[in-house]
Design a protein around this motif. Structure first.
Motif, PDB file in Angstrom:
ATOM      1  N   LEU A  27       0.813  -1.214   0.000  1.00 53.79           N
ATOM      2  CA  LEU A  27       0.000   0.000   0.000  1.00 53.79           C
ATOM      3  C   LEU A  27       0.850   1.269   0.000  1.00 53.79           C
ATOM      4  CD1 LEU A  27      -2.837   1.134   0.019  1.00 53.79           C
ATOM      5  CD2 LEU A  27      -2.819   1.033   2.536  1.00 53.79           C
ATOM      6  N   PRO A  28       1.925   1.359   0.792  1.00 48.12           N
ATOM      7  CA  PRO A  28       2.761   2.565   0.702  1.00 48.12           C
ATOM      8  C   PRO A  28       3.351   2.780  -0.691  1.00 48.12           C
ATOM      9  CG  PRO A  28       3.243   1.325   2.691  1.00 48.12           C
ATOM     10  CD  PRO A  28       2.361   0.457   1.855  1.00 48.12           C
ATOM     11  N   ASN A  29       3.795   1.651  -1.309  1.00 55.07           N
ATOM     12  CA  ASN A  29       4.351   1.774  -2.668  1.00 55.07           C
ATOM     13  C   ASN A  29       3.294   2.231  -3.664  1.00 55.07           C
ATOM     14  OD1 ASN A  29       6.825   0.911  -1.720  1.00 55.07           O
ATOM     15  ND2 ASN A  29       6.534  -1.214  -2.356  1.00 55.07           N
ATOM     16  N   ALA A  33       3.411   5.499  -5.815  1.00 60.73           N
ATOM     17  CA  ALA A  33       3.334   5.391  -7.274  1.00 60.73           C
ATOM     18  C   ALA A  33       2.263   6.325  -7.839  1.00 60.73           C
ATOM     19  CB  ALA A  33       3.043   3.951  -7.673  1.00 60.73           C
ATOM     20  N   VAL A  34       1.093   6.389  -7.151  1.00 61.25           N
ATOM     21  CA  VAL A  34       0.020   7.281  -7.597  1.00 61.25           C
ATOM     22  C   VAL A  34       0.461   8.733  -7.515  1.00 61.25           C
ATOM     23  CG1 VAL A  34      -2.305   8.098  -7.068  1.00 61.25           C
ATOM     24  CG2 VAL A  34      -1.812   5.650  -7.018  1.00 61.25           C
ATOM     25  N   ILE A  35       1.157   9.053  -6.425  1.00 66.37           N
ATOM     26  CA  ILE A  35       1.631  10.431  -6.267  1.00 66.37           C
ATOM     27  C   ILE A  35       2.653  10.778  -7.345  1.00 66.37           C
ATOM     28  CG2 ILE A  35       2.918  11.983  -4.755  1.00 66.37           C
ATOM     29  CD1 ILE A  35       1.666  10.520  -2.377  1.00 66.37           C
ATOM     30  N   VAL A  36       3.588   9.853  -7.602  1.00 69.81           N
ATOM     31  CA  VAL A  36       4.623  10.093  -8.621  1.00 69.81           C
ATOM     32  C   VAL A  36       4.000  10.275  -9.998  1.00 69.81           C
ATOM     33  CG1 VAL A  36       6.553   9.024  -9.859  1.00 69.81           C
ATOM     34  CG2 VAL A  36       6.470   8.946  -7.364  1.00 69.81           C
ATOM     35  N   PHE A  37       3.021   9.441 -10.339  1.00 66.99           N
ATOM     36  CA  PHE A  37       2.404   9.544 -11.669  1.00 66.99           C
ATOM     37  C   PHE A  37       1.593  10.831 -11.788  1.00 66.99           C
ATOM     38  CE2 PHE A  37      -0.801   8.398 -14.917  1.00 66.99           C
ATOM     39  CZ  PHE A  37       0.083   8.072 -15.945  1.00 66.99           C
ATOM     40  N   SER A  38       0.897  11.221 -10.710  1.00 67.36           N
ATOM     41  CA  SER A  38       0.133  12.475 -10.740  1.00 67.36           C
ATOM     42  C   SER A  38       1.064  13.673 -10.891  1.00 67.36           C
ATOM     43  CB  SER A  38      -0.697  12.606  -9.461  1.00 67.36           C
ATOM     44  OG  SER A  38      -1.601  11.533  -9.333  1.00 67.36           O
ATOM     45  N   PHE A  82       7.754   4.841 -15.951  1.00 72.73           N
ATOM     46  CA  PHE A  82       8.850   3.939 -15.629  1.00 72.73           C
ATOM     47  C   PHE A  82       9.165   3.959 -14.135  1.00 72.73           C
ATOM     48  CE2 PHE A  82      10.534   4.551 -20.179  1.00 72.73           C
ATOM     49  CZ  PHE A  82       9.745   3.499 -20.620  1.00 72.73           C
ATOM     50  N   LEU A  83       9.112   5.133 -13.508  1.00 77.95           N
ATOM     51  CA  LEU A  83       9.330   5.219 -12.067  1.00 77.95           C
ATOM     52  C   LEU A  83       8.245   4.472 -11.300  1.00 77.95           C
ATOM     53  CD1 LEU A  83      10.402   8.969 -11.673  1.00 77.95           C
ATOM     54  CD2 LEU A  83      11.864   6.944 -11.455  1.00 77.95           C
ATOM     55  N   LEU A  85       6.478   1.873 -12.339  1.00 76.21           N
ATOM     56  CA  LEU A  85       6.697   0.430 -12.473  1.00 76.21           C
ATOM     57  C   LEU A  85       7.851  -0.039 -11.598  1.00 76.21           C
ATOM     58  CD1 LEU A  85       6.189   0.019 -16.328  1.00 76.21           C
ATOM     59  CD2 LEU A  85       4.602  -0.603 -14.501  1.00 76.21           C
ATOM     60  N   GLY A  86       8.876   0.811 -11.468  1.00 79.84           N
ATOM     61  CA  GLY A  86       9.985   0.445 -10.591  1.00 79.84           C
ATOM     62  C   GLY A  86       9.571   0.442  -9.130  1.00 79.84           C
ATOM     63  N   ILE A  87       8.757   1.412  -8.709  1.00 81.36           N
ATOM     64  CA  ILE A  87       8.289   1.470  -7.328  1.00 81.36           C
ATOM     65  C   ILE A  87       7.431   0.254  -6.989  1.00 81.36           C
ATOM     66  CG2 ILE A  87       6.811   2.757  -5.742  1.00 81.36           C
ATOM     67  CD1 ILE A  87       7.734   5.312  -7.192  1.00 81.36           C
ATOM     68  N   LEU A  88       6.637  -0.209  -7.939  1.00 78.99           N
ATOM     69  CA  LEU A  88       5.743  -1.340  -7.715  1.00 78.99           C
ATOM     70  C   LEU A  88       6.419  -2.682  -7.973  1.00 78.99           C
ATOM     71  CD1 LEU A  88       2.476   0.060  -9.355  1.00 78.99           C
ATOM     72  CD2 LEU A  88       3.058  -0.032  -6.921  1.00 78.99           C
ATOM     73  N   ASN A  89       7.736  -2.667  -8.228  1.00 83.69           N
ATOM     74  CA  ASN A  89       8.491  -3.900  -8.485  1.00 83.69           C
ATOM     75  C   ASN A  89       7.903  -4.687  -9.653  1.00 83.69           C
ATOM     76  OD1 ASN A  89      10.286  -3.473  -6.284  1.00 83.69           O
ATOM     77  ND2 ASN A  89       8.723  -4.273  -4.874  1.00 83.69           N
ATOM     78  N   LEU A  90       7.564  -3.958 -10.718  1.00 91.30           N
ATOM     79  CA  LEU A  90       6.984  -4.581 -11.922  1.00 91.30           C
ATOM     80  C   LEU A  90       7.970  -4.528 -13.086  1.00 91.30           C
ATOM     81  CD1 LEU A  90       3.346  -3.181 -11.699  1.00 91.30           C
ATOM     82  CD2 LEU A  90       4.146  -5.458 -11.031  1.00 91.30           C
ATOM     83  N   SER A  91       9.251  -4.722 -12.802  1.00 90.77           N
ATOM     84  CA  SER A  91      10.266  -4.656 -13.858  1.00 90.77           C
ATOM     85  C   SER A  91      10.074  -5.771 -14.883  1.00 90.77           C
ATOM     86  CB  SER A  91      11.663  -4.745 -13.239  1.00 90.77           C
ATOM     87  OG  SER A  91      11.789  -5.938 -12.476  1.00 90.77           O
ATOM     88  N   LYS A  92       9.676  -6.972 -14.388  1.00 95.40           N
ATOM     89  CA  LYS A  92       9.438  -8.076 -15.323  1.00 95.40           C
ATOM     90  C   LYS A  92       8.253  -7.754 -16.231  1.00 95.40           C
ATOM     91  CE  LYS A  92      11.299 -11.726 -12.357  1.00 95.40           C
ATOM     92  NZ  LYS A  92      11.012 -13.011 -11.667  1.00 95.40           N
ATOM     93  N   ALA A  93       7.219  -7.169 -15.635  1.00 95.31           N
ATOM     94  CA  ALA A  93       6.063  -6.772 -16.453  1.00 95.31           C
ATOM     95  C   ALA A  93       6.446  -5.716 -17.463  1.00 95.31           C
ATOM     96  CB  ALA A  93       4.946  -6.266 -15.542  1.00 95.31           C
ATOM     97  N   LEU A  94       7.371  -4.817 -17.055  1.00 90.83           N
ATOM     98  CA  LEU A  94       7.826  -3.782 -17.981  1.00 90.83           C
ATOM     99  C   LEU A  94       8.534  -4.391 -19.179  1.00 90.83           C
ATOM    100  CD1 LEU A  94       8.278  -0.812 -18.679  1.00 90.83           C
ATOM    101  CD2 LEU A  94      10.335  -0.876 -17.247  1.00 90.83           C
TER     102      LEU A  94
END
Length: 298
Positions: A27-29, A33-38, A82-83, A85-94
């Motif tokens: 949840l913190p990530n 992530a929402v804050i970074v994208f906004s 990209f940031l 996806l990195g915060i959410l540990n979705l590098s493989k999905a990327l």
């Protein structure tokens, strides 16, 4: 049956609990992530406006300025993505998304070859100096003033006020005649006089008439008068002179004014502008029937 149902239900609840635990842990990530994208969306808007203001001082076309500002905005949004996806540990999905995007991009590129060619040609036209807003050009059999240039087509306003939209690809690949590259345009007037005319007098009269009707011409030597041929019914000549205009419409008007002035001068000096005629030569021995029957004559 009840046992199987209870086992399936317990497995589903365990899965949901695992998902809930993962959601709570991440949840913190997710919030970050929402804050970074906004923030990236917010920054992209200001970056786009800032780039547009910087480009206003340049000589680029309006379409090119808009394109560069949009590209700057998209770059900021992609960096934010990209940031995230990195915060959410979705590098493989990327990596999976990028691999799929390459295949999809290839298919889309093959399907949109014409549109992409026009877009690339629009970028090229935005950079070159041979064509810009307000120029009077001729291309692909169409002539008019350039009033718009975007990533799809060049818009020409013709003398009859109609609009022509030329695909950028055709404009880049075909010759362009730009009447606005010089400060003057040449007017060519063709005419003919009868064989009984005094050719030297006709030449001087035409030069004098054009000199008196066009203030941009300072002396007779600026007017070129050339006899071209002995035609079927007239001696044909060509007159060339320059006017201070780069518009093809102004050239057409100047030619019209010159025709009116020359015709008036010829009428005042009894100079004939012959039209094609055909002379029939009958042999002397040819007999023409009177149209009366011999019985009627008797």
């Amino acid at each position: 049956m009840d046992k199987k149902f209870s086992e399936a239900w317990s497995k589903m609840m365990e899965k949901l609990n695992d998902w809930f635990d993962a959601l709570i842990l991440n949840l913190p990530n997710i919030i970050i992530a929402v804050i970074v994208f906004s923030v990236s969306l917010f920054i992209s808007r200001y970056i786009s406006k800032g780039v547009a203001k910087l480009l206003e001082k340049t000589k680029l076309q309006a379409s090119m300025k808009s394109l560069l500002s949009k590209i700057a905005s998209i770059v900021i949004v992609l960096m934010g993505l990209f940031l995230v996806l990195g915060i959410l540990n979705l590098s493989k999905a990327l990596n999976t998304v990028l691999a799929g995007a390459g295949v999809v991009g290839l298919a889309v590129g093959l399907a949109l070859q014409g549109a992409l060619a026009n877009t690339y040609s629009g970028i090229v036209l935005s950079y070159i100096k041979h064509i810009k807003f307000g120029d009077w050009i001729e291309s692909n059999g169409f002539e008019g003033e350039v009033i718009d240039l975007d990533l799809r087509s060049v818009t020409l306003k013709q003398p009859d006020n109609n609009l022509v939209f030329l695909p950028n690809k055709l404009v880049v690949e075909n010759p362009i005649k730009n009447y606005s590259t010089t400060a003057q345009s040449r007017v060519i007037l063709e005419c003919g006089v009868g064989y009984e005319s005094d050719l030297e007098f006709v030449r001087n009269l035409v030069k004098k008439t054009i000199l008196e009707n066009f203030e941009s011409i300072e002396q007779k030597e600026d007017i070129i008068f050339l006899y071209e041929e002995f035609g079927d019914s007239s001696i044909n000549f060509e007159t060339r002179f320059w006017i201070k205009s780069t518009s093809a419409l102004e050239v057409a008007r100047a030619k019209t004014d010159a025709m009116i002035a020359v015709k008036k001068a010829f009428d005042q000096n009894d100079i004939n502008i012959p039209f094609p005629i055909r002379t029939l030569d009958f042999p002397q021995k040819l007999k023409i029937a009177s149209g009366k029957n011999e019985k009627d004559e008797e």
